[in-house]
Design a protein around this motif. Structure first.
Motif, PDB file in Angstrom:
ATOM      1  N   TRP A   1      42.422  74.528  41.920  1.00 14.27           N
ATOM      2  CA  TRP A   1      42.168  73.334  41.109  1.00 14.27           C
ATOM      3  C   TRP A   1      43.450  72.509  40.901  1.00 14.27           C
ATOM      4  N   GLU A   2      44.410  72.709  41.796  1.00 10.68           N
ATOM      5  CA  GLU A   2      45.680  71.975  41.749  1.00 10.68           C
ATOM      6  C   GLU A   2      46.492  72.273  40.485  1.00 10.68           C
TER       7      GLU A   2
ATOM      8  N   LYS B   1      44.287  68.551  30.717  1.00  8.88           N
ATOM      9  CA  LYS B   1      44.103  68.542  32.175  1.00  8.88           C
ATOM     10  C   LYS B   1      42.881  69.364  32.578  1.00  8.88           C
TER      11      LYS B   1
ATOM     12  N   LYS C   1      39.525  67.691  31.620  1.00  8.77           N
ATOM     13  CA  LYS C   1      39.228  66.604  32.565  1.00  8.77           C
ATOM     14  C   LYS C   1      38.673  67.177  33.868  1.00  8.77           C
ATOM     15  N   LYS C   2      39.297  68.248  34.371  1.00 10.05           N
ATOM     16  CA  LYS C   2      38.843  68.864  35.615  1.00 10.05           C
ATOM     17  C   LYS C   2      37.434  69.424  35.467  1.00 10.05           C
TER      18      LYS C   2
ATOM     19  N   GLU D   1      34.835  66.764  35.579  1.00  9.04           N
ATOM     20  CA  GLU D   1      34.635  66.273  36.943  1.00  9.04           C
ATOM     21  C   GLU D   1      33.698  67.171  37.735  1.00  9.04           C
TER      22      GLU D   1
END
Length: 251
Positions: free
Chosen positions: A111-112, A127, A130-131, A134
């Protein structure tokens, strides 16, 4: 709780409530490792963890149906997402049947996220929220959503036949789904939720069955099955070994 151990958890906003129980962190700032007992709680945990001696690691921990001794390393800092079962299926998009009472290490850029993200919890929380949003699915099987809603609302005390009738899904198909996706039966998962709900009573010193146990003997047997000790010993929680109970006592 042990003065050398810090734990924090934040509930997700409503859009994630079917999939995520909380986003949290723990920190053992001590130079000494901690011995703890992890008890079944019906959650699937995704850990982003680093210590002074070990490299950054991302680990997915499946459901548990037995207690497990674990070591929290010295100077360990971990941020985590505690998923509900639907979160594993729809956000992680994976079966976790193969990691019942186990775990698997994920790629270090999953997931970066990287080691730099395990520094500031507020930034991590922003962060990861938000992920997760998405990844929210456009559609979800409403039978599954209703199933888990009923199971959670009843603390696992709803009968599978009643569930089947209310959501128009056969008990055989429900159990096939649970075993294939999560590695255990619906009945086994419900017992875990009942145990977790009982911990809230034990944390307040109430060492008798308040949920649908046959009698005191059955209650003690079930508590020992999932924690490794009888309720009175669990309440003592010597050295804060039972982290989940310590957290409940603080609430």
């Amino acid at each position: 709780m042990n003065n050398n151990f810090y734990y924090k958890a934040v509930e997700p906003d409503e859009s994630l409530a079917d999939f995520v129980e909380n986003i949290g962190m723990f920190h053992n700032p001590s130079d000494q490792a901690m011995e703890v007992v992890l008890m079944p709680d019906g959650r699937i945990d995704l850990f982003f963890m680093k210590t002074e001696s070990e490299p950054f690691e991302i680990t997915l921990i499946g459901l548990e149906n037995v207690p497990e001794q674990q070591i929290i390393p010295a100077n360990a800092l971990a941020f985590k997402i505690s998923f509900k079962p639907l979160g594993a299926e729809y956000l992680l998009q994976t079966s976790i049947a193969d990691i019942l009472n186990s775990a698997k290490v994920l790629p270090n850029d999953f997931w970066e996220f990287t080691a730099d993200d395990v520094k500031d919890f507020e930034a991590f929380h922003s962060k990861i929220a938000k992920k997760l949003k998405e990844l929210l699915p456009a559609k979800i099987d409403e039978r599954k959503r209703k199933l888990f809603k009923l199971v959670y609302e009843s603390n696992g005390e709803i009968k599978i036949q009643q569930l089947s009738e209310e959501i128009f899904w056969s008990s055989r198909e429900i159990n096939r789904y649970f075993n294939k996706q999560f590695g255990l039966s619906l009945n086994a998962f419900c017992k875990i939720l009942r145990f977790k709900a009982s911990l809230e009573h034990i944390a307040k010193g109430r060492l008798f069955p308040e949920l649908n146990f046959t009698d005191q003997t059955h209650f003690i047997k079930e508590i020992k099955k999932f924690s490794g000790v009888v309720p009175s010993e669990l309440l003592k929680n010597k050295d804060d070994r039972f982290i989940l109970l310590s957290v409940l006592k603080q609430q």
